[in-house]
Design an enzyme around this catalytic site. Structure first.
Site, PDB file in Angstrom:
ATOM      1  N   GLU A   1      -3.996   1.132  11.846  1.00 47.51           N
ATOM      2  CA  GLU A   1      -3.093   1.000  10.693  1.00 47.51           C
ATOM      3  C   GLU A   1      -3.855   0.857   9.384  1.00 47.51           C
ATOM      4  O   GLU A   1      -3.234   0.771   8.324  1.00 47.51           O
ATOM      5  CB  GLU A   1      -2.170  -0.200  10.993  1.00 47.51           C
ATOM      6  CG  GLU A   1      -1.025  -0.445  10.055  1.00 47.51           C
ATOM      7  CD  GLU A   1      -1.364  -1.456   8.966  1.00 47.51           C
ATOM      8  OE1 GLU A   1      -0.504  -1.726   8.122  1.00 47.51           O
ATOM      9  OE2 GLU A   1      -2.504  -1.971   8.954  1.00 47.51           O
TER      10      GLU A   1
ATOM     11  N   GLY B   1      -5.469  -1.529   8.028  1.00 49.94           N
ATOM     12  CA  GLY B   1      -5.414  -2.793   7.309  1.00 49.94           C
ATOM     13  C   GLY B   1      -4.410  -2.832   6.180  1.00 49.94           C
ATOM     14  O   GLY B   1      -4.383  -3.794   5.403  1.00 49.94           O
TER      15      GLY B   1
ATOM     16  N   ASP C   1      -2.567   6.123  15.263  1.00 47.76           N
ATOM     17  CA  ASP C   1      -2.857   6.215  13.832  1.00 47.76           C
ATOM     18  C   ASP C   1      -1.596   5.941  13.001  1.00 47.76           C
ATOM     19  O   ASP C   1      -0.547   5.578  13.537  1.00 47.76           O
ATOM     20  CB  ASP C   1      -3.453   7.597  13.544  1.00 47.76           C
ATOM     21  CG  ASP C   1      -4.580   7.551  12.526  1.00 47.76           C
ATOM     22  OD1 ASP C   1      -4.567   6.655  11.658  1.00 47.76           O
ATOM     23  OD2 ASP C   1      -5.473   8.422  12.581  1.00 47.76           O
TER      24      ASP C   1
ATOM     25  N   ASP D   1     -11.147   4.947   7.035  1.00 48.38           N
ATOM     26  CA  ASP D   1     -12.129   5.598   7.892  1.00 48.38           C
ATOM     27  C   ASP D   1     -13.554   5.368   7.423  1.00 48.38           C
ATOM     28  O   ASP D   1     -13.851   5.419   6.223  1.00 48.38           O
ATOM     29  CB  ASP D   1     -11.881   7.104   7.928  1.00 48.38           C
ATOM     30  CG  ASP D   1     -10.619   7.483   8.689  1.00 48.38           C
ATOM     31  OD1 ASP D   1     -10.296   8.667   8.697  1.00 48.38           O
ATOM     32  OD2 ASP D   1      -9.970   6.592   9.267  1.00 48.38           O
TER      33      ASP D   1
END
Length: 572
Positions: free
Chosen positions: A220, A222, A187, A242
């Protein structure tokens, strides 16, 4: 761009940050209302596709399939050892392993808040009393693979703040390898503003140094256009914030991910986030759309519902082997939008058998008819086409029209297979006026009598090579492959080939190749925007198929607009 998180604040999910849900819902609604704006913004941000080397770990030659617990459990107490092992059992007992699902992955909150005296991560002894290795061993005993989670920052994304991997890459990767980890979701929280490429490259290097094959999922969101650089480090990269379990969130994310098709390839995939199928926030019709679009986009299929207590309808969606076969197609091309108007969206995906999968999606709140044609989805030249409905399992035929009545928020998904092709007419014809049997293009569709332009059909310009204009021809973009059925009746092709002036003098470098069946019969060599058109002449005598292929010249596909100008086909 239509992100699902505010660009000004650190990334946390809606569940991890109360303000995030309000923003995500509002922005996803905007995406739903204006998909063409979203596509244009995403296209502008990504500019032109640039080919990047793919990480050489031999993994994810098709999109990964499996499970991740976050969407169903978040950081609640039911996320524990028994739950994870129960999912592995369900993979086997419910036929999901047989359908292709392989990875059983755990997300945030598996560790204690602090490292031990040696700096190692410590599994939470309440959640995982036997440790992570024991869970990985259990998953492996079922013939499955095991994955876990960390963040490229000082802490992970959950508000409790578990240790991240920034500055501990080698140590953490070695520990995970010793536990038998097969998959890492990495993440982007608490990253201290360190350059994203630097952080993700460091973990990629550390994973490779372990000697264990570990699929690397770059999460990441985007933010730094990872499609331009992540293929060199990892096997997939998140393109959005998300997902949440709602129609507006899911369809907004699909809109955001669709324009990025040129960047996906075997070993390297756009990731629009995990599946929400079965979590209860959408109807079964909407979940079928969710699953169809993810398969059409060659996305990872990571189940996010608790498989120990899902409905039979959910299992029927997740085990649809016809739809899964599209997602897992060996050609590895992500589907592209071929038309989008009034909430009616058509996507086409080339398949390894020469056919296409096509999705007809109705984003409206009432039933609508969605239509396209065989040529619009990249096929042509056949007398008829077989249509297999991948949800109803019914089969029909068409001479070219493809249409269906689609329920509100629904998707009809066909596998389209050409029948016997029809040879070209006798005489000398402009190839651009004849139906091809198949057309694959690296950026937008192949254009007839226009340059390639951008991603939308018909947005090109007059074919122009080194200042000379041409009325007829084919506008393409590397990597491109156009096939025509000859049936042994044609003898010759002459064509002027070159980089279109819209690429600019200093941009674009390609190679044009002409094949008669599998035999190379003409080759332009490397051509750039400074070169005049080159006349290619190809002997097609006795050939059953003609293929026009454009490749990059091993320097990437940036601005590789390639024109087949005045292509004249002579047939008996």
């Amino acid at each position: 761009m239509c992100n699902t998180h505010p660009p000004s604040e650190p990334h946390v999910s809606a569940e991890r940050h109360p303000r995030r849900r309000q923003f995500a819902v509002a922005l996803a609604a905007l995406c739903l209302a204006a998909p063409t704006v979203v596509a244009a913004q995403a296209q502008a941000a990504s500019a032109r596709p640039v080919a990047r080397p793919t990480v050489d770990n031999g993994l994810a030659r098709t999109p990964p399939m499996g499970f991740n617990n976050w969407n169903s459990t978040h950081c609640r107490a039911e996320f524990n050892e028994a739950m994870v092992e129960g999912i592995a059992d369900a993979f086997v007992s419910q036929g999901l392993k047989d359908a292709g699902y392989t990875y059983v992955n755990i997300d945030d909150c598996w560790a204690l808040p602090n490292r031990d005296a040696n700096g190692n991560l410590v599994p939470d002894p309440v959640r995982f009393p036997h440790g992570i290795k024991a869970v990985a061993d259990y998953v492996h005993s079922k013939g499955l693979k095991f994955g876990l989670y960390s963040s490229a920052g000082t802490k992970t994304c959950d508000t409790q703040g578990f240790p991240g991997g920034l500055g501990h890459e080698q140590q953490d990767a070695a520990l995970w390898a010793s536990w038998g980890v097969d998959y890492l979701k990495y993440d982007n929280c608490n990253n201290n503003g360190v350059d994203a490429r630097q952080r993700y490259e460091a973990m990629g290097d550390a994973l490779r140094a372990t000697g264990r094959p570990i699929l690397y999922s770059i999460c990441e969101w985007g933010e730094n256009q990872p499609w331009n650089w992540a293929p060199g480090y990892g096997n997939s990269w998140r393109t959005t914030g998300d997902i949440s379990d709602s129609w507006s969130s899911m369809i907004g994310i699909a809109h955001h991910n669709q324009p990025l098709a040129p960047y996906a390839k075997p070993g390297a995939w756009n990731d629009p986030d995990m599946l929400e199928v079965g979590n209860g926030g959408m109807t079964d019709t909407e979940y079928r759309t969710h699953f169809s679009l993810w398969a059409q986009m060659a996305a990872p299929l990571l189940i996010g519902s608790d498989l120990r207590n899902v409905s039979s309808a959910t299992l029927n969606i997740l085990r649809n082997t016809d739809v899964i076969a599209v997602d897992q197609d060996a050609l590895g091309r992500q589907g592209t939008v071929v038309s989008s108007s009034g909430g009616l969206v058509v996507m086409s995906r080339p398949l390894a058998d020469g056919g296409r999968s096509v999705t007809l999606t109705n984003e409206n709140t009432t039933a609508k008819t969605v239509s396209t044609t065989a040529e619009a989805i990249g096929l042509g030249g056949a007398a008829s086409y077989s249509l297999r409905d991948l949800w109803s399992k019914q089969t029909s035929t068409t001479t070219g029209a493809i249409s269906a009545s689609v329920p509100a928020h629904g998707t009809v998904m066909y596998r389209v297979t050409p029948g016997t092709p029809v040879p070209p007419p006798t005489g000398v014809d402009q190839l651009g006026d004849l139906p091809w049997t198949s057309a694959v293009n690296g950026w937008g569709p192949v254009e007839r009598n226009l340059s390639n332009g951008e991603q939308a059909a018909g947005d090109g310009h007059t074919l122009t090579i080194n200042g000379t204009t041409y009325a007829k021809g084919l506008g393409t973009h590397a990597a491109s492959d156009i096939a025509y059925y000859l049936g042994g009746t044609c003898s010759r092709l002459t064509v002027s080939a070159g980089v279109d002036d819209e690429a600019g003098d200093t941009k674009g470098s390609v190679v044009f190749r002409v094949y008669r069946d599998d035999t190379l019969v003409a080759d332009s060599g490397r051509m750039t925007g400074t070169d005049p058109a080159k006349t290619l002449t190809a002997d097609l005598t006795g050939g059953l198929e003609l293929r026009l292929v454009v490749t990059d010249s091993e320097d990437g596909i940036d601005y590789d607009h390639a024109d087949w100008a005045e292509p004249r086909l002579t047939c008996a």
